[in-house]
Scaffold this motif. Structure first.
Motif, PDB file in Angstrom:
ATOM      1  N   THR A 159       5.259  -8.282   0.429  1.00 13.06           N
ATOM      2  CA  THR A 159       4.164  -7.590  -0.213  1.00 13.06           C
ATOM      3  C   THR A 159       3.861  -8.172  -1.600  1.00 13.06           C
ATOM      4  OG1 THR A 159       5.713  -5.964  -1.143  1.00 13.06           O
ATOM      5  CG2 THR A 159       4.729  -5.451   0.957  1.00 13.06           C
ATOM      6  N   CYS A 160       2.563  -8.262  -1.934  1.00 10.26           N
ATOM      7  CA  CYS A 160       2.153  -8.863  -3.196  1.00 10.26           C
ATOM      8  C   CYS A 160       1.015  -8.065  -3.816  1.00 10.26           C
ATOM      9  CB  CYS A 160       1.703 -10.305  -2.972  1.00 10.26           C
ATOM     10  SG  CYS A 160       3.056 -11.432  -2.558  1.00 10.26           S
ATOM     11  N   VAL A 161       0.935  -8.150  -5.134  1.00  8.03           N
ATOM     12  CA  VAL A 161      -0.155  -7.524  -5.872  1.00  8.03           C
ATOM     13  C   VAL A 161      -1.388  -8.415  -5.835  1.00  8.03           C
ATOM     14  CG1 VAL A 161      -0.904  -6.810  -8.182  1.00  8.03           C
ATOM     15  CG2 VAL A 161       1.367  -6.175  -7.351  1.00  8.03           C
ATOM     16  N   GLY A 162      -1.173  -9.726  -5.940  1.00  4.59           N
ATOM     17  CA  GLY A 162      -2.285 -10.664  -5.950  1.00  4.59           C
ATOM     18  C   GLY A 162      -2.501 -11.340  -7.281  1.00  4.59           C
ATOM     19  N   ILE A 163      -1.396 -11.526  -8.041  1.00  2.07           N
ATOM     20  CA  ILE A 163      -1.517 -12.240  -9.311  1.00  2.07           C
ATOM     21  C   ILE A 163      -1.928 -13.690  -9.047  1.00  2.07           C
ATOM     22  CG2 ILE A 163       0.117 -10.763 -10.540  1.00  2.07           C
ATOM     23  CD1 ILE A 163       2.259 -12.888 -10.088  1.00  2.07           C
ATOM     24  N   GLY A 177       2.284  -2.789 -11.113  1.00  2.00           N
ATOM     25  CA  GLY A 177       2.183  -3.516  -9.852  1.00  2.00           C
ATOM     26  C   GLY A 177       3.521  -3.662  -9.147  1.00  2.00           C
ATOM     27  N   LEU A 178       4.585  -3.820  -9.944  1.00  5.22           N
ATOM     28  CA  LEU A 178       5.936  -3.947  -9.388  1.00  5.22           C
ATOM     29  C   LEU A 178       6.374  -2.653  -8.720  1.00  5.22           C
ATOM     30  CD1 LEU A 178       8.611  -5.797  -9.412  1.00  5.22           C
ATOM     31  CD2 LEU A 178       9.300  -4.333 -11.336  1.00  5.22           C
ATOM     32  N   LEU A 180       4.413   0.378  -8.119  1.00  9.19           N
ATOM     33  CA  LEU A 180       3.497   1.081  -7.224  1.00  9.19           C
ATOM     34  C   LEU A 180       3.317   0.311  -5.917  1.00  9.19           C
ATOM     35  CD1 LEU A 180       2.832   2.487  -9.971  1.00  9.19           C
ATOM     36  CD2 LEU A 180       0.467   2.621  -9.183  1.00  9.19           C
ATOM     37  N   ARG A 181       3.096  -1.001  -6.038  1.00  7.56           N
ATOM     38  CA  ARG A 181       2.795  -1.831  -4.864  1.00  7.56           C
ATOM     39  C   ARG A 181       4.026  -2.575  -4.372  1.00  7.56           C
ATOM     40  NH1 ARG A 181       1.689  -3.485  -0.675  1.00  7.56           N
ATOM     41  NH2 ARG A 181      -0.019  -4.816   0.010  1.00  7.56           N
ATOM     42  N   SER A 182       5.114  -2.538  -5.145  1.00  5.43           N
ATOM     43  CA  SER A 182       6.341  -3.271  -4.817  1.00  5.43           C
ATOM     44  C   SER A 182       6.072  -4.769  -4.708  1.00  5.43           C
ATOM     45  CB  SER A 182       6.976  -2.755  -3.522  1.00  5.43           C
ATOM     46  OG  SER A 182       8.343  -3.090  -3.458  1.00  5.43           O
ATOM     47  N   GLY A 183       5.289  -5.290  -5.667  1.00  4.71           N
ATOM     48  CA  GLY A 183       4.848  -6.672  -5.596  1.00  4.71           C
ATOM     49  C   GLY A 183       5.969  -7.690  -5.776  1.00  4.71           C
ATOM     50  N   ASN A 184       6.226  -8.475  -4.738  1.00  5.54           N
ATOM     51  CA  ASN A 184       7.224  -9.544  -4.845  1.00  5.54           C
ATOM     52  C   ASN A 184       6.742 -10.683  -5.737  1.00  5.54           C
ATOM     53  OD1 ASN A 184       8.828  -8.080  -3.124  1.00  5.54           O
ATOM     54  ND2 ASN A 184       8.480  -9.381  -1.336  1.00  5.54           N
ATOM     55  N   ASP A 185       5.411 -10.880  -5.795  1.00  9.22           N
ATOM     56  CA  ASP A 185       4.886 -11.901  -6.700  1.00  9.22           C
ATOM     57  C   ASP A 185       5.138 -11.508  -8.155  1.00  9.22           C
ATOM     58  OD1 ASP A 185       3.117  -9.772  -6.447  1.00  9.22           O
ATOM     59  OD2 ASP A 185       1.303 -11.017  -6.306  1.00  9.22           O
ATOM     60  N   VAL A 186       4.952 -10.231  -8.469  1.00 11.92           N
ATOM     61  CA  VAL A 186       5.230  -9.754  -9.828  1.00 11.92           C
ATOM     62  C   VAL A 186       6.713  -9.861 -10.140  1.00 11.92           C
ATOM     63  CG1 VAL A 186       5.195  -7.733 -11.341  1.00 11.92           C
ATOM     64  CG2 VAL A 186       3.220  -8.244  -9.897  1.00 11.92           C
ATOM     65  N   ALA A 187       7.568  -9.511  -9.166  1.00 10.45           N
ATOM     66  CA  ALA A 187       9.018  -9.601  -9.369  1.00 10.45           C
ATOM     67  C   ALA A 187       9.416 -11.028  -9.737  1.00 10.45           C
ATOM     68  CB  ALA A 187       9.764  -9.140  -8.120  1.00 10.45           C
ATOM     69  N   ASN A 273      -0.080   4.037  -5.280  1.00 11.39           N
ATOM     70  CA  ASN A 273       1.356   4.234  -5.154  1.00 11.39           C
ATOM     71  C   ASN A 273       1.716   4.383  -3.676  1.00 11.39           C
ATOM     72  OD1 ASN A 273       4.090   5.195  -5.377  1.00 11.39           O
ATOM     73  ND2 ASN A 273       3.611   5.845  -7.464  1.00 11.39           N
ATOM     74  N   ASP A 274       2.682   3.577  -3.209  1.00  8.51           N
ATOM     75  CA  ASP A 274       3.043   3.617  -1.784  1.00  8.51           C
ATOM     76  C   ASP A 274       4.050   4.713  -1.467  1.00  8.51           C
ATOM     77  OD1 ASP A 274       5.402   2.619  -2.792  1.00  8.51           O
ATOM     78  OD2 ASP A 274       5.252   0.650  -1.837  1.00  8.51           O
ATOM     79  N   ASN A 275       4.386   5.563  -2.442  1.00 11.65           N
ATOM     80  CA  ASN A 275       5.343   6.647  -2.232  1.00 11.65           C
ATOM     81  C   ASN A 275       4.578   7.918  -1.840  1.00 11.65           C
ATOM     82  OD1 ASN A 275       7.454   8.558  -2.417  1.00 11.65           O
ATOM     83  ND2 ASN A 275       8.491   7.291  -3.922  1.00 11.65           N
ATOM     84  N   ARG A 276       4.643   8.276  -0.574  1.00 15.55           N
ATOM     85  CA  ARG A 276       3.819   9.368  -0.053  1.00 15.55           C
ATOM     86  C   ARG A 276       4.139  10.715  -0.689  1.00 15.55           C
ATOM     87  NH1 ARG A 276       2.768   8.527   6.407  1.00 15.55           N
ATOM     88  NH2 ARG A 276       2.265   6.291   6.353  1.00 15.55           N
TER      89      ARG A 276
END
Length: 415
Positions: A159-163, A177-178, A180-187, A273-276
């Protein structure tokens, strides 16, 4: 005479071949961890369950990281060393249908452990490890600091935010982004900004050790599986508690939606946010979800009700018969019901750094293991000669023995 000599040479050759097979199998055996090899009855006391793919295999000729030491006394209290359900005396049974291999319910303010299952069993965190990365980032940068991602940062397994490589982003936007979206690109971009992946992992593991997370080793910044990756429900409860006392973290995980800034004329990117439970559970404070094939589903979250804050962590869960977030909601309800009866805690989270004392020998050992997990290119300290060196030596021995057999038989034929 000939048969006896031939038999001896054949026996020697078989022994050497067995040695080759044993040595070449060493890295796989160290990585495999097909279960706890100690005499204790608790499953996964030393190692997580075996991986289902090759994601945790170290490079050829490199030994897998040694398991983290298991403390002689259970961290958090005597009952934290129990393996199955750990409940207060007379407590009702936990909700049915919980699929997690390990879980914990805590009071977020006092750190009291209200109930647990296999609290120090070692499992993989998946993206829950991003909580550690977020904490390091918060400590190292200001919210308005600017980070410019590289091509490698922008092209991570998503999963990525799109940086965008070369773009300029505020730390605060990237932190959202890290989380809420769990962005691996941001990580990966955060890890690069911290000094590179080995440095970032070192900082994450140093923080885990400093706050008392003795079962935790980060092997990637994103939570993707890697050699030596592990944590426990106790440790993740500790890390989550620590994080929820950081205002920047608590604010980010409690955010429903942001418009992540585009770059180079591109429009902003809406991130939700992906946390329901942020929508579905009254009083929910925020948390983190995770998944990999080896970790399965993981979850950390908390909620507030009538002035009391309860947190839950679930590791190695499944989405059936119900989603793991729904299981977490049931566990939160259970925690609030337990807390209302005023039970004797079954354990205590010791999350204050000033309460932690780490022997120098243990600290150095942890640092060595951090370096090994972070770089994945270091040979084992226990075998400076290296697996490759032993293989070459044994092959040379086989060739020599083969030569001896050939010469011996030739001489016998000439007689």
């Amino acid at each position: 005479m000939r048969s006896v000599c031939d038999r001896s040479l054949r026996v020697l050759l078989v022994a050497v071949l067995s040695g080759v097979l044993a040595v070449t199998a060493l890295p796989a055996a160290a990585q495999d961890g097909a279960g706890d090899t100690s005499s204790e009855s608790c499953s996964n006391r030393r190692l997580p369950p075996p991986p289902v793919d090759t994601s945790e295999q170290p490079p050829p000729g490199v030994a897998s990281p040694e398991p983290l030491p298991v403390p002689q006394e259970p961290v958090g209290g005597e009952r934290m060393g129990e393996c199955g359900l750990v409940l207060p005396q007379g407590a009702p049974a936990p909700p049915e249908g919980l699929t997690a291999g390990s879980w914990m319910v805590q009071d977020l303010d006092s750190g009291a452990v209200l109930a647990a299952k296999n609290p120090h069993g070692r499992y993989r965190p998946a993206s829950l490890v991003k909580i550690l990365l977020a904490l390091v980032t918060i400590q190292e940068f200001e919210p308005d600091d600017i980070i410019t991602p590289t091509e490698l940062d922008a092209n991570q397994e998503c999963t990525c935010v799109g940086i965008v490589a070369g773009g300029q982003y505020k730390v605060d936007d990237m932190l959202h982004g890290l989380l809420l979206r769990s962005g691996n690109d941001v990580a990966h971009a955060f890890a690069t900004a911290l000094g590179g992946m080995p440095v970032a992992l070192g900082k994450m593991n140093e923080l885990a050790a400093r706050i008392g997370a003795t079962d935790t080793r980060a092997a990637s910044a994103s939570g993707l599986d890697g050699p030596g990756m592990m944590t426990s429900a106790y440790d993740m409860s500790l890390v989550y508690n620590y994080a929820m006392h950081e205002p920047e973290f608590a604010s980010a995980v409690g955010t429903q939606h942001i418009d992540f800034p585009g770059w180079g004329g591109a429009p902003d990117i809406p991130i939700y946010n992906d946390n329901r439970l942020l929508d579905d559970y009254p009083g929910f404070l925020g948390g983190k979800t995770g998944f990999t094939d080896d970790a399965r589903h993981t979850y950390a979250g908390g909620a507030e009700r009538d002035g009391r804050r309860i947190g839950v962590v679930l590791l190695r869960g499944e989405q059936r018969p119900t989603r793991l977030s729904a299981q977490a909601a049931e566990l939160l309800d259970y925690g609030f019901e337990l807390a209302a009866t005023g039970p004797e805690p079954v354990g205590q989270l010791h999350f204050s750094p000033d309460k932690l004392t780490v022997p120098e020998e243990t600290e150095q050992q942890d640092q060595d293991q951090v370096a090994e997990a972070g770089t994945a290119i270091l040979p084992s300290d226990k075998d400076p000669f290296g697996v490759t060196g032993w293989i070459i030596t044994l092959i040379a021995a086989i060739v020599s023995i083969g030569g001896v057999i050939f010469v011996h038989r030739r001489r016998q034929a000439e007689q």
